[in-house]
Design an enzyme around this catalytic site. Structure first.
Site, PDB file in Angstrom:
ATOM      1  N   ASN A   8       0.858  -1.175   0.000  1.00 42.93           N
ATOM      2  CA  ASN A   8       0.000   0.000   0.000  1.00 42.93           C
ATOM      3  C   ASN A   8       0.901   1.233   0.000  1.00 42.93           C
ATOM      4  O   ASN A   8       1.409   1.637   1.042  1.00 42.93           O
ATOM      5  CB  ASN A   8      -0.903  -0.028   1.240  1.00 42.93           C
ATOM      6  CG  ASN A   8      -1.861   1.140   1.278  1.00 42.93           C
ATOM      7  OD1 ASN A   8      -1.827   2.021   0.404  1.00 42.93           O
ATOM      8  ND2 ASN A   8      -2.711   1.167   2.278  1.00 42.93           N
ATOM      9  N   LYS A  15       3.322   0.859   3.068  1.00 44.00           N
ATOM     10  CA  LYS A  15       3.005  -0.193   4.034  1.00 44.00           C
ATOM     11  C   LYS A  15       3.036  -1.528   3.317  1.00 44.00           C
ATOM     12  O   LYS A  15       2.655  -1.597   2.133  1.00 44.00           O
ATOM     13  CB  LYS A  15       1.605   0.029   4.617  1.00 44.00           C
ATOM     14  CG  LYS A  15       1.511   1.268   5.463  1.00 44.00           C
ATOM     15  CD  LYS A  15       0.139   1.366   6.117  1.00 44.00           C
ATOM     16  CE  LYS A  15      -0.142   2.798   6.499  1.00 44.00           C
ATOM     17  NZ  LYS A  15      -1.486   3.221   6.346  1.00 44.00           N
ATOM     18  N   ARG A  90      -2.323  -2.079  -3.730  1.00 41.74           N
ATOM     19  CA  ARG A  90      -3.588  -1.386  -3.485  1.00 41.74           C
ATOM     20  C   ARG A  90      -3.584  -0.105  -4.328  1.00 41.74           C
ATOM     21  O   ARG A  90      -2.644   0.690  -4.258  1.00 41.74           O
ATOM     22  CB  ARG A  90      -3.686  -1.029  -2.009  1.00 41.74           C
ATOM     23  CG  ARG A  90      -4.950  -0.271  -1.695  1.00 41.74           C
ATOM     24  CD  ARG A  90      -4.678   0.936  -0.869  1.00 41.74           C
ATOM     25  NE  ARG A  90      -5.913   1.656  -0.640  1.00 41.74           N
ATOM     26  CZ  ARG A  90      -5.982   2.769   0.066  1.00 41.74           C
ATOM     27  NH1 ARG A  90      -4.907   3.276   0.628  1.00 41.74           N
ATOM     28  NH2 ARG A  90      -7.122   3.388   0.208  1.00 41.74           N
ATOM     29  N   HIS A 179     -12.965   2.114  -0.292  1.00 41.70           N
ATOM     30  CA  HIS A 179     -12.924   1.016   0.692  1.00 41.70           C
ATOM     31  C   HIS A 179     -13.460  -0.294   0.113  1.00 41.70           C
ATOM     32  O   HIS A 179     -13.875  -1.185   0.868  1.00 41.70           O
ATOM     33  CB  HIS A 179     -13.796   1.331   1.933  1.00 41.70           C
ATOM     34  CG  HIS A 179     -13.268   2.403   2.821  1.00 41.70           C
ATOM     35  ND1 HIS A 179     -14.097   3.244   3.513  1.00 41.70           N
ATOM     36  CD2 HIS A 179     -12.014   2.771   3.148  1.00 41.70           C
ATOM     37  CE1 HIS A 179     -13.372   4.092   4.237  1.00 41.70           C
ATOM     38  NE2 HIS A 179     -12.101   3.825   4.015  1.00 41.70           N
ATOM     39  N   GLY A 209     -14.029   3.615  10.258  1.00 38.18           N
ATOM     40  CA  GLY A 209     -12.702   3.935  10.792  1.00 38.18           C
ATOM     41  C   GLY A 209     -12.534   5.433  10.775  1.00 38.18           C
ATOM     42  O   GLY A 209     -13.521   6.171  10.821  1.00 38.18           O
ATOM     43  N   ASP A 282     -10.925  11.345  17.501  1.00 39.05           N
ATOM     44  CA  ASP A 282     -10.885   9.933  17.907  1.00 39.05           C
ATOM     45  C   ASP A 282     -12.125   9.566  18.726  1.00 39.05           C
ATOM     46  O   ASP A 282     -12.385  10.166  19.776  1.00 39.05           O
ATOM     47  CB  ASP A 282      -9.611   9.698  18.735  1.00 39.05           C
ATOM     48  CG  ASP A 282      -9.322   8.224  18.925  1.00 39.05           C
ATOM     49  OD1 ASP A 282     -10.266   7.465  19.232  1.00 39.05           O
ATOM     50  OD2 ASP A 282      -8.151   7.833  18.758  1.00 39.05           O
ATOM     51  N   MET A 283     -12.860   8.584  18.240  1.00 40.70           N
ATOM     52  CA  MET A 283     -14.098   8.167  18.901  1.00 40.70           C
ATOM     53  C   MET A 283     -13.869   7.768  20.357  1.00 40.70           C
ATOM     54  O   MET A 283     -14.705   8.025  21.219  1.00 40.70           O
ATOM     55  CB  MET A 283     -14.712   7.007  18.105  1.00 40.70           C
ATOM     56  CG  MET A 283     -16.078   6.592  18.538  1.00 40.70           C
ATOM     57  SD  MET A 283     -17.281   7.934  18.483  1.00 40.70           S
ATOM     58  CE  MET A 283     -18.014   7.721  16.883  1.00 40.70           C
ATOM     59  N   ARG A 284     -12.695   7.157  20.649  1.00 42.14           N
ATOM     60  CA  ARG A 284     -12.394   6.754  22.025  1.00 42.14           C
ATOM     61  C   ARG A 284     -12.440   7.949  22.975  1.00 42.14           C
ATOM     62  O   ARG A 284     -13.051   7.890  24.037  1.00 42.14           O
ATOM     63  CB  ARG A 284     -10.972   6.172  22.114  1.00 42.14           C
ATOM     64  CG  ARG A 284     -10.913   4.714  21.842  1.00 42.14           C
ATOM     65  CD  ARG A 284      -9.487   4.293  21.639  1.00 42.14           C
ATOM     66  NE  ARG A 284      -8.943   4.949  20.452  1.00 42.14           N
ATOM     67  CZ  ARG A 284      -7.879   4.506  19.795  1.00 42.14           C
ATOM     68  NH1 ARG A 284      -7.248   3.454  20.218  1.00 42.14           N
ATOM     69  NH2 ARG A 284      -7.461   5.118  18.715  1.00 42.14           N
ATOM     70  N   GLY A 327     -11.770   0.533  12.759  1.00 41.45           N
ATOM     71  CA  GLY A 327     -11.499   0.960  14.135  1.00 41.45           C
ATOM     72  C   GLY A 327     -12.726   1.144  15.013  1.00 41.45           C
ATOM     73  O   GLY A 327     -12.812   0.547  16.089  1.00 41.45           O
ATOM     74  N   GLU A 380      -7.788  -5.981   4.544  1.00 36.57           N
ATOM     75  CA  GLU A 380      -7.624  -5.630   3.130  1.00 36.57           C
ATOM     76  C   GLU A 380      -6.376  -6.285   2.541  1.00 36.57           C
ATOM     77  O   GLU A 380      -6.377  -6.709   1.390  1.00 36.57           O
ATOM     78  CB  GLU A 380      -7.552  -4.103   2.988  1.00 36.57           C
ATOM     79  CG  GLU A 380      -8.889  -3.466   3.308  1.00 36.57           C
ATOM     80  CD  GLU A 380      -8.809  -1.981   3.596  1.00 36.57           C
ATOM     81  OE1 GLU A 380      -8.969  -1.195   2.668  1.00 36.57           O
ATOM     82  OE2 GLU A 380      -8.599  -1.609   4.768  1.00 36.57           O
TER      83      GLU A 380
HETATM   84  P1  AMP Z   1      -9.101   2.928  11.479  1.00 38.08           P
HETATM   85  O1  AMP Z   1      -9.063   4.084  10.525  1.00 38.08           O
HETATM   86  O2  AMP Z   1      -9.871   1.764  10.988  1.00 38.08           O
HETATM   87  O3  AMP Z   1      -7.729   2.550  11.993  1.00 38.08           O
HETATM   88  O4  AMP Z   1      -9.904   3.440  12.771  1.00 38.08           O
HETATM   89  C1  AMP Z   1      -9.358   4.412  13.615  1.00 38.08           C
HETATM   90  C2  AMP Z   1     -10.424   4.936  14.533  1.00 38.08           C
HETATM   91  O5  AMP Z   1     -11.033   3.872  15.264  1.00 38.08           O
HETATM   92  C3  AMP Z   1      -9.878   5.860  15.609  1.00 38.08           C
HETATM   93  O6  AMP Z   1      -9.769   7.171  15.143  1.00 38.08           O
HETATM   94  C4  AMP Z   1     -10.932   5.746  16.683  1.00 38.08           C
HETATM   95  O7  AMP Z   1     -11.920   6.738  16.451  1.00 38.08           O
HETATM   96  C5  AMP Z   1     -11.562   4.396  16.467  1.00 38.08           C
HETATM   97  N1  AMP Z   1     -11.292   3.479  17.580  1.00 38.08           N
HETATM   98  C6  AMP Z   1     -10.210   2.706  17.810  1.00 38.08           C
HETATM   99  N2  AMP Z   1     -10.318   2.038  18.954  1.00 38.08           N
HETATM  100  C7  AMP Z   1     -11.501   2.387  19.500  1.00 38.08           C
HETATM  101  C8  AMP Z   1     -12.212   2.042  20.700  1.00 38.08           C
HETATM  102  N3  AMP Z   1     -11.701   1.182  21.581  1.00 38.08           N
HETATM  103  N4  AMP Z   1     -13.422   2.610  20.891  1.00 38.08           N
HETATM  104  C9  AMP Z   1     -13.952   3.471  20.013  1.00 38.08           C
HETATM  105  N5  AMP Z   1     -13.336   3.832  18.875  1.00 38.08           N
HETATM  106  C10 AMP Z   1     -12.138   3.302  18.612  1.00 38.08           C
END
Ligand code: AMP
Length: 392
Positions: A8, A15, A90, A179, A209, A282-284, A327, A380
């Site tokens: 990628n 990557k 990719r 995606h 994500g 960030d959702m966390r 994510g 992926e």
């Molecule tokens: P990705 O682009 O698939 O790597 O997703 C990244 C996103 O996943 C991060 O910005 C977070 O918002 C979300 N994420 C990761 N871990 C958690 C978690 N434990 N709870 C909620 N959201 C998460």
């Protein structure tokens, strides 16, 4: 054992994941970061948790690939370059040319080059990656795997915008989606998990994500998807706005006194969860905050997801499964529950105990739910490696 590498190449990164095929075991993975910067880095993970990393300048992707191949042999991950019999690349934009993955030849490379204006940051990097691997591994089967190809068979009424038709004919102004490799992978895994042929199922795949998109997979085919001409469209994302009224773009550009490029940058990098909350992308962090705007950002995100899911259920005339991935989809039980519970009225029911899970392939709905709700970690790179195998 023969090996296939999934590659990628981004504008300043490369990557990679190396698989033993056909066993699909991962033997190494890593990243060349900050290509073209004064200082870059290379990280390679292999074996049982072993890691090699170095900081050095990588003027080009080629230099990164050369170091990667050198280290693969030096660290005895492979004995010889000839062991790598497949390379899967990719590719972000496949336009209308590619409805499936293809063996790379000069014509394919020309077509990928002709699509640069559809993905100006990614496409040139992909081309560099293809050329660099071709030089290093001239005998390996090289395959291009497109983010868009899974969506290339969407019906006209779903890929066309309601604008003068000739803009589609002349300039390719249409929905391409993105995606695709992830949606294709999780849809197939969902069918496996349900023990039914994919061709018999109506699925909605939710890749949630940092970038996020939702796809209606009707009897194995993507018939509609939330991203559009570019990955800026659709649902609210980490820093991307998703759908907005196009009139707002010019209105705000004038108010803010910024260029068109800067306005698009704001919609790509300063909007979404970050823009609404003013706290985090960030959702966390948002889930653990008590701030009103953090809560608001989550509510808007869920609301947009629910609207797309609802519209896809209507388009397909029902649904057999909701598939959460990436994510947020893999880690946030709250998001899975809130979205699924919006469809309680039609019999979709989450099992809160089963849903209390992370990153594991599993069904999280009750046995009597009218549609299965699933968590399927996306992969992926594996999908790319599998596509390469088809051409070996
Ligand atoms: P990705 O682009 O698939 O790597 O997703 C990244 C996103 O996943 C991060 O910005 C977070 O918002 C979300 N994420 C990761 N871990 C958690 C978690 N434990 N709870 C909620 N959201 C998460």
């Amino acid at each position: 054992m023969p090996k296939t590498i999934a590659v990628n190449a981004g504008s300043s990164t490369l990557k990679f994941k190396l698989f033993d095929m056909p066993s699909e075991n991962v033997v190494a993975e890593g990243i060349v970061d900050r290509v073209g910067f004064d200082m870059g880095s290379f990280t390679l993970k292999y074996g049982n948790g072993q890691k090699y990393s170095v900081e050095q300048k990588f003027a080009t992707h080629q230099e990164g690939i050369d170091l990667l191949l050198q280290k693969l042999t030096e660290l005895k991950i492979i004995n010889d370059f000839s062991e790598i019999t497949g390379v899967g690349h990719r590719i972000v934009a496949g336009g209308e040319y590619f409805t499936d993955s293809v063996l790379i030849d000069d014509d394919v490379l020309d077509k990928i080059e002709s699509l640069i204006e559809y993905a100006p940051l990614h496409q040139p990097a992909h081309i560099m990656g293809i050329k660099a691997f071709k030089k290093a591994l001239p005998n390996a089967t090289a395959v291009a795997v497109f983010d868009t190809s899974f969506h290339a068979g969407m019906p006209e009424e779903n890929y066309l915008y309601s604008i003068p038709y000739e803009y589609y004919e002349k300039y390719g102004a249409r929905r391409y989606g993105a995606h695709g490799t992830s949606h294709r992978y999780v849809a197939q895994r969902a069918a496996d998990l349900l023990g039914k042929p994919l061709e018999e199922l109506k699925l909605i795949t939710l890749h949630l994500g940092a970038g996020a998109s939702i796809t209606a997979v009707d009897h194995g085919k993507s018939i509609d998807t939330s991203m559009g001409f570019t990955p800026l469209a659709g649902i609210t994302m980490a820093t991307r706005s998703g759908d907005i009224d196009p009139s707002l773009v010019d209105f705000l550009r004038e108010k803010l006194n910024v260029s068109s490029a800067d306005m698009i940058d704001i919609l790509n990098k300063k909007s979404g969860l970050l823009g609404i909350s003013g706290i985090s992308a960030d959702m966390r962090e948002l889930e653990s905050s008590n701030d009103h705007r953090a809560e608001l950002a989550i509510n808007i995100f869920n609301n947009r997801v629910i609207k797309y899911v609802g519209s896809y259920i209507a388009e397909m005339g029902g649904v057999d499964g909701l598939v959460f991935t990436a994510g947020i989809g893999e880690n946030s039980a709250e998001t899975r529950a809130t979205v699924s519970n919006a469809f309680n009225y039609m019999g979709i029911k989450i099992d809160d105990n089963k849903n209390n899970v992370r990153g594991k392939e599993t069904i999280v709905s009750t046995d009597d739910s009218s549609a299965a709700v699933m968590l399927i970690p996306t992969n992926e790179e594996l999908m790319i490696a599998r596509d390469v195998e088809r051409f070996k």
